[in-house]
Design a protein around this motif. Structure first.
Motif, short mmCIF file in Angstrom:
data_model
loop_
_atom_site.label_atom_id
_atom_site.label_comp_id
_atom_site.label_asym_id
_atom_site.label_seq_id
_atom_site.Cartn_x
_atom_site.Cartn_y
_atom_site.Cartn_z
N ASN A 87 -22.35 27.40 32.84
CA ASN A 87 -22.38 26.17 32.06
C ASN A 87 -22.44 24.91 32.92
O ASN A 87 -22.59 23.83 32.40
N SER A 88 -22.32 25.07 34.23
CA SER A 88 -22.29 23.87 35.07
C SER A 88 -23.29 23.97 36.22
O SER A 88 -23.42 25.04 36.84
N SER A 89 -23.95 22.87 36.51
CA SER A 89 -24.83 22.84 37.68
C SER A 89 -24.75 21.47 38.33
O SER A 89 -24.39 20.49 37.68
N ALA A 90 -25.03 21.42 39.60
CA ALA A 90 -24.96 20.16 40.35
C ALA A 90 -26.15 20.06 41.28
O ALA A 90 -26.59 21.05 41.86
N THR A 91 -26.67 18.86 41.41
CA THR A 91 -27.73 18.58 42.38
C THR A 91 -27.25 17.44 43.25
O THR A 91 -26.67 16.47 42.74
N ILE A 92 -27.45 17.55 44.55
CA ILE A 92 -26.91 16.54 45.45
C ILE A 92 -27.96 16.18 46.51
O ILE A 92 -28.75 17.04 46.92
#
Lengths: 525, 525
Positions: B413-418
């Motif tokens: 349910n969670s994703s991150a882009t950095i």
């Protein structure tokens, strides 16, 4: 029963506490509460050092108090000044109260090093000021600042300051442990000595720097003091003043003294909470007598014993101070308490009913996941109702999406979009917020308000996060507790998940569902 | 100086408090702190009623304690059961501690109405259990539950229970005011009588239901008790247990008893704060000795007098308990502690150096925002280094975006882009995770590993969240503490923000920066 007069300084010495700053309105509200509680004196301000207090004394005249007398507080005249020319003493008179309190120095060191005057001049300052106020027809309480420290340093001089006050006509000599460093045995001995020497009322004023202020106040009463000064909830500078919420029931319910009307005692808890609210302080739930945990039981063995007979783990009946017994649901809690809670939803269920078994099994599962229903009683009720088919869903979540960006855009870094359905109808809404949970909270309220306008009455008053198995670091499960209120009732709900947003969402949904369920019940009745 | 042994029950009776639930890791951390403080006994669990405690006792064996002895706690054998067949007593032995505590009933009413057995059988239960444990070579502390209530109801029987314990070989008879309803005078009289009758160590165990637990503990010592049981910060069921953070300095600094090493006394405030952190409780800033307000001065007159001479409004020098006066120096710690930490980075800086002033000013700002450096020493070091120009950034955050969706997609349910930069080079990476913080954590590591392979050695071992000003509900500020390890060193970092993801990000960045800084130092050396 020996009468002890209660002298409240919540509004004066209490105002010295970190973070306290009363408006005039706040002070008027607290005066009304104190009068209803039935304290004898309300020390309400220091007009000499705080000009705003004069406005308060002007406005308070419009209240007709049933029992309490108001007191304006101030210092003795300044060094080398005639009383009638002293601006502080004049402000004191301008307050227009029939009783006043005057503080002066008892400790020789304070006279010579801080006031920087002679020991004789200090005696004259005390005598002149009190004599003058008596001539104006005032009842005068004399607060002997640093009395116990002064007595230990120079007993002879400390007693001379009391003699100066008594000879000038003081109605009460109040002994102050200003720094809060004195011990119960010393308080007893010194107070008994003073009581034997002076034929006027003796008072006691303690501070809590050694966590002894309540004990010290009681020891002074046992040594002959008949006036006790303190504050509600013990608020005050540093570690606080002597806590009247503990002293009053200790003296009256446990030691047989007479402080306030018996009927007022049952208001103690609600007055204490109201004062915390008005002063904008978090109420201390661990407080003796008036805290929410004061009669809360957790251990299973304790709960079973309390159910058999409350005297097992309760020193008084909580209803005598307007408080209530709480049994906390937890892995160690006893079966009997669980049944009390289940029977609140369905009184017909017995211990061995299959529905009861189902509930217990589900609770164990949830507790294993990290749920804890000790405080989240509303979530507990929802679990029970859902399992018993006594809950009809008010809405359904279709989906949500929460986005957090860094750097923030126009000062906003979080936004949420949500789609829900109510019956056949769908609703989509979006909101921005201070952080992702705040954004989600706003979005769901927006979506639901069309269907359930009463949702706008919900105010979230507390939000707590606890990381479980925290050694799993950022993949750890978190437990969120949310406290809500609608000015009719407070309720607490819980959510657990590895995702803080999901955990918050669950607690939020429970809070909303609980509110809607209660509203529905009200309409049916 | 008379020796008083200090018996801490933060981990056992403290665990009865509402909202407390320690992990095994939490308990091990608290044990280390208590041992460093130098308490004599650490009552660490009840293996009979809580099987999880056996895991703790197994793991604690790996710690080598410098001073404290561990205690496992349990009940006397059950009614009508042979001791050697009693499962609770067997669990107690399985804990493998050299000392144990056994509680039994002193109050005739509790025996007949709650235990539902005869007065004689209760005496045998006490005697049999203690005799058996002494045969196993244990040091045995006997906790006489409800002793004072029992004594008031039936003094003769209450004393018989002590006789049964003493004759069976108990090393200490500890008198418990289980319901917290007894007054200082009574505690003194009854303790003095028991002391005269029994030639063994007498202990005292008080609860705070009348806000008298500290006074009662001290009165018992003055009557001859030489062991004091209590908890740090007074945590415990209902209104809490007797607060060792007040009792220890009261006895040692004010009354001349010898409780802990003099050098340890200066750790008292930091140990108290650390325990609040580990237990995830809000530290009581009004607490005597160890609260942030305990030596804070507000009234202008008071401040002036304190500046002239602190004895004016302070009962002790705050540095003696590792606390600090609030008007003059930073809130974080005493000046000497602060200088120690600053000098660890730059040994040449003096108290009055302009750089020191700058650091103190910055710390005050950060503390005002909600930072607290008691445990987050690595973030503290980074703050100091950055202000002194002794830190070269390893990377720069350009942006991140975190997305959380419900329902989850393929279980995620969670994703991150950095996007980050190192020198001239940029790197973008993405990751999915258990919740938004976990996703962000994975993404930043992925991005940095190319430049700093040693990052893969960092393991996050603890993640804690505390909501500040929680009455702001979902818009409240949160404080995140992260503990990291690389099997060479452990370090703790902190972040504060209204957004939990931002707060976590700050703590995470500090953790990474600290690691890289240490690696660099190692290479240089």
């Amino acid at each position: 029963m020996k009468r002890i007069s209660i002298y409240d300084s919540t509004l004066r010495d209490g105002a010295q506490a970190q973070g306290i700053s009363y408006s005039v309105e706040d002070k008027l509200k607290i005066v009304r509460r104190l009068d209803a509680l039935g304290v004898d004196y309300i020390e309400a301000g220091n007009p000499g050092s705080n000009p705003k207090d004069l406005e308060f004394f002007e406005r308070v005249k419009a209240l007709s108090l049933g029992h309490s007398r108001l007191i304006a507080f101030g210092a003795t005249r300044k060094v080398g000044v005639d009383v009638a020319d002293d601006s502080n003493v004049m402000s004191l008179l301008r307050a227009g109260t029939s009783a006043v309190a005057i503080f002066g120095k008892s400790w020789d060191y304070q006279v010579t090093e801080i006031l920087r005057t002679t020991l004789d001049e200090n005696l004259r300052m005390i005598g002149d000021t009190i004599r003058y106020l008596k001539q104006q027809g005032k009842e005068v309480v004399y607060d002997a600042e640093h009395f116990f420290d002064g007595y230990k340093a120079n007993a002879d001089y400390a007693l001379q300051t009391l003699t100066a006050a008594a000879e000038a006509g003081a109605d009460c000599l109040c002994l102050c442990d200003t720094n809060g460093g004195t011990f119960p045995g010393e308080i007893f001995d010194v107070t008994a000595r003073v009581k034997a020497l002076f034929p006027v009322t003796i008072g006691i004023h303690c501070h809590n720097d050694c966590e002894l202020a309540v004990a010290n106040s009681i020891m002074a009463v046992q040594a002959g003091a008949t006036q006790v000064q303190g504050t509600l909830n013990g608020i005050g500078e540093r570690c606080g003043n002597a806590n009247l919420c503990s002293i009053i029931p200790n003296l009256q319910l446990k030691l047989g003294f007479d402080c306030i009307a018996a009927a007022s005692m049952e208001q103690l808890t609600s007055v204490a909470r109201a004062v915390s609210d008005i002063a904008n302080m978090t109420h201390n739930e661990k407080a003796a007598y008036v805290g929410g945990d004061a009669f809360a039981h957790k251990g299973g063995m304790h709960i079973d014993a309390v159910v058999k007979n409350p005297v097992s783990y309760e020193h008084i009946d909580p209803e005598r101070v307007g408080n209530a017994r709480r049994t906390l649901i937890s892995e160690v809690a006893g079966r009997s308490m669980l049944m009390t809670r289940i029977n609140a939803v369905d009184p017909t269920l017995g211990k061995d009913a299959p529905e009861t078994q189902k509930i217990v099994a589900r609770l164990k599962e949830l507790e294993h996941e990290g749920y804890q229903f000790e405080t989240a009683e509303s979530s507990f009720e929802l679990v029970v109702r859902k399992l018993l088919g006594k809950f009809k869903p008010f809405f359904e979540l279709k989906e949500f999406k929460v986005v957090v960006v860094e750097p923030s855009v126009n000062g906003v870094n979080s936004s949420a979009t949500i789609r829900i359905s109510v019956g056949e109808q769908e609703e989509v809404s979006s909101a921005e917020g201070d952080g992702p949970v705040n954004a989600l909270d706003k979005a769901v309220r927006k979506a639901l308000e069309r269907f359930y306008p009463e949702i706008s009455e919900i105010r979230l008053t507390d939000y707590k996060v606890r990381v479980l198995d925290s050694d799993q670091a950022t993949a750890a499960r978190v437990r969120v507790l949310i406290e809500s209120t609608d000015h009719r009732e407070n309720w607490t709900t819980i959510g657990v998940s590895t995702d803080i947003i999901d955990a918050s969402w669950r607690a939020l949904v429970d809070s909303i569902e609980y509110k809607l369920m209660r509203e529905q019940e009200r309409k049916v009745v």
